[in-house]
Write a protein that holds these residues in place. Structure first.
Motif, PDB file in Angstrom:
ATOM      1  N   CYS A  77      -2.799  -4.096  -9.357  1.00 24.89           N
ATOM      2  CA  CYS A  77      -3.907  -2.765  -9.280  1.00 24.89           C
ATOM      3  C   CYS A  77      -4.656  -3.554  -8.076  1.00 24.89           C
ATOM      4  CB  CYS A  77      -4.835  -1.644  -9.894  1.00 24.89           C
ATOM      5  SG  CYS A  77      -6.150  -1.202  -9.037  1.00 24.89           S
ATOM      6  N   ASP A 128       0.799  -1.586  -0.305  1.00 26.68           N
ATOM      7  CA  ASP A 128      -0.288  -0.203   0.184  1.00 26.68           C
ATOM      8  C   ASP A 128      -0.136   1.373   0.100  1.00 26.68           C
ATOM      9  OD1 ASP A 128       0.645   0.136   2.561  1.00 26.68           O
ATOM     10  OD2 ASP A 128      -1.137   0.055   3.847  1.00 26.68           O
ATOM     11  N   PRO A 142      -0.355   5.501  -6.091  1.00 26.74           N
ATOM     12  CA  PRO A 142      -1.423   5.266  -6.520  1.00 26.74           C
ATOM     13  C   PRO A 142      -1.715   4.623  -8.330  1.00 26.74           C
ATOM     14  CG  PRO A 142      -1.691   6.692  -4.825  1.00 26.74           C
ATOM     15  CD  PRO A 142       0.197   6.539  -5.844  1.00 26.74           C
ATOM     16  N   CYS A 143      -3.153   3.585  -8.823  1.00 29.35           N
ATOM     17  CA  CYS A 143      -3.062   3.245 -10.052  1.00 29.35           C
ATOM     18  C   CYS A 143      -3.378   4.923 -10.659  1.00 29.35           C
ATOM     19  CB  CYS A 143      -3.773   2.227  -9.506  1.00 29.35           C
ATOM     20  SG  CYS A 143      -4.957   1.713 -11.310  1.00 29.35           S
ATOM     21  N   GLY A 191      -6.675   4.975  -9.568  1.00 30.56           N
ATOM     22  CA  GLY A 191      -6.867   5.596  -8.031  1.00 30.56           C
ATOM     23  C   GLY A 191      -5.925   5.835  -6.607  1.00 30.56           C
ATOM     24  N   ASN A 192      -6.664   3.922  -6.702  1.00 31.90           N
ATOM     25  CA  ASN A 192      -6.707   2.605  -6.258  1.00 31.90           C
ATOM     26  C   ASN A 192      -4.891   3.176  -5.302  1.00 31.90           C
ATOM     27  OD1 ASN A 192      -6.801   0.734  -4.016  1.00 31.90           O
ATOM     28  ND2 ASN A 192      -6.579  -0.673  -5.544  1.00 31.90           N
ATOM     29  N   LYS A 193      -4.893   2.399  -4.018  1.00 27.84           N
ATOM     30  CA  LYS A 193      -3.446   2.987  -3.765  1.00 27.84           C
ATOM     31  C   LYS A 193      -3.375   1.596  -2.900  1.00 27.84           C
ATOM     32  CE  LYS A 193      -4.342   6.749  -1.795  1.00 27.84           C
ATOM     33  NZ  LYS A 193      -4.821   8.397  -0.007  1.00 27.84           N
ATOM     34  N   THR A 194      -3.549   0.496  -3.410  1.00 29.77           N
ATOM     35  CA  THR A 194      -2.783  -0.592  -2.470  1.00 29.77           C
ATOM     36  C   THR A 194      -3.337  -2.033  -4.179  1.00 29.77           C
ATOM     37  OG1 THR A 194      -4.480  -1.104  -0.852  1.00 29.77           O
ATOM     38  CG2 THR A 194      -3.424  -2.878  -1.537  1.00 29.77           C
TER      39      THR A 194
END
Length: 73
Positions: free
Chosen positions: A40, A7, A11-12, A16-19
Motif C-alpha cells: 500500500c 491504481d 483497495p487496501c 482504503g487507499n486505492k494506489t
C-alpha cells in the motif's frame, strides 16, 4: 526488478487507499504477474501479492489485517 504505481487493484483493506506499489520483474502498468509483491502506498504499509485469475484478470491478495511476522506474545 522495477516498482510500478498501480491504481486499478482492490483497495487496501486496512486503510482504503486505492494506489499500490507493485514490484515486478516483467510486468507493466497494464499486465502484472502471479507472485508480484504489492505494498500500500499509504503509511499503513499493508502488503500482499498479485494473483492471476485468468488471461485477462489479476488482483491483489492482501495479507491478513493485524498479521505481523515479527509479533511476539
Amino acid at each position: 526488478m522495477k516498482t510500478l504505481v498501480i491504481d486499478w487493484l482492490t483497495p487496501c483493506p486496512n486503510c482504503g487507499n486505492k494506489t499500490a506499489h507493485v514490484k515486478t520483474e516483467h510486468g507493466s502498468n497494464d499486465f502484472l504477474f502471479d507472485g508480484d509483491s504489492v505494498s500500500c502506498m499509504s503509511a499503513c504499509g499493508m502488503t500482499g501479492v498479485i494473483e492471476i485469475f485468468d488471461t485477462d484478470s489479476a488482483d491483489v491478495i492482501w495479507d491478513e489485517i493485524g498479521f505481523d511476522l515479527g509479533a511476539t506474545s
